[in-house]
Design a protein around this motif. Structure first.
Motif, PDB file in Angstrom:
ATOM      1  N   GLU A   5       1.906   9.279  -6.271  1.00 29.44           N
ATOM      2  CA  GLU A   5       2.521  10.597  -6.072  1.00 29.44           C
ATOM      3  C   GLU A   5       3.549  10.883  -7.162  1.00 29.44           C
ATOM      4  O   GLU A   5       3.602  11.987  -7.716  1.00 29.44           O
ATOM      5  CB  GLU A   5       3.221  10.664  -4.707  1.00 29.44           C
ATOM      6  N   ASP A  59       0.823  -1.213   0.000  1.00 28.59           N
ATOM      7  CA  ASP A  59       0.000   0.000   0.000  1.00 28.59           C
ATOM      8  C   ASP A  59       0.855   1.261   0.000  1.00 28.59           C
ATOM      9  O   ASP A  59       0.545   2.227  -0.701  1.00 28.59           O
ATOM     10  CB  ASP A  59      -0.941   0.013   1.210  1.00 28.59           C
ATOM     11  N   GLU A  60       1.939   1.243   0.783  1.00 27.98           N
ATOM     12  CA  GLU A  60       2.833   2.398   0.822  1.00 27.98           C
ATOM     13  C   GLU A  60       3.486   2.617  -0.538  1.00 27.98           C
ATOM     14  O   GLU A  60       3.579   3.755  -1.011  1.00 27.98           O
ATOM     15  CB  GLU A  60       3.930   2.201   1.875  1.00 27.98           C
ATOM     16  N   LYS A  87       2.323   1.665  -3.481  1.00 31.02           N
ATOM     17  CA  LYS A  87       1.311   2.107  -4.450  1.00 31.02           C
ATOM     18  C   LYS A  87       0.977   3.584  -4.262  1.00 31.02           C
ATOM     19  O   LYS A  87       0.784   4.310  -5.244  1.00 31.02           O
ATOM     20  CB  LYS A  87       0.060   1.248  -4.334  1.00 31.02           C
ATOM     21  N   LYS A  88       0.937   4.020  -3.001  1.00 32.04           N
ATOM     22  CA  LYS A  88       0.679   5.434  -2.722  1.00 32.04           C
ATOM     23  C   LYS A  88       1.802   6.309  -3.276  1.00 32.04           C
ATOM     24  O   LYS A  88       1.567   7.351  -3.892  1.00 32.04           O
ATOM     25  CB  LYS A  88       0.577   5.646  -1.200  1.00 32.04           C
ATOM     26  N   ARG A  89       3.035   5.856  -3.061  1.00 29.85           N
ATOM     27  CA  ARG A  89       4.210   6.591  -3.552  1.00 29.85           C
ATOM     28  C   ARG A  89       4.219   6.610  -5.078  1.00 29.85           C
ATOM     29  O   ARG A  89       4.579   7.611  -5.694  1.00 29.85           O
ATOM     30  CB  ARG A  89       5.489   5.950  -2.997  1.00 29.85           C
TER      31      ARG A  89
END
Length: 65
Positions: A23, A15-16, A18-20
């Motif tokens: 961005e 999840d981290e 994919k979030k990055r």
């Protein structure tokens, strides 16, 4: 130094990452517009963003394989 970055990537959750990735894609989009309009001062930033996107994609692909 690349090994340190790879270890940091592997330590993060999916999840981290994919979030990055989201961005970075937004950042890449904005950099493209800056480049097209002649406002981009640090052209190496574009390459750095592309490489980080590739690292994240590689890390995610390795986890699913």
């Amino acid at each position: 130094m690349a090994n340190k970055e790879a270890e940091d990537m592997r330590a993060k959750s999916d999840d981290e990452l994919k979030k990055r990735l989201i961005e970075l894609k937004k950042s890449q989009f904005n950099l493209r517009f800056q480049k097209a309009s002649g406002q981009l001062e640090d052209t190496s930033q574009f390459l750095k963003v592309r490489r980080e996107i590739a690292r994240i994609k590689t890390t995610l692909a390795g986890r699913t394989a």
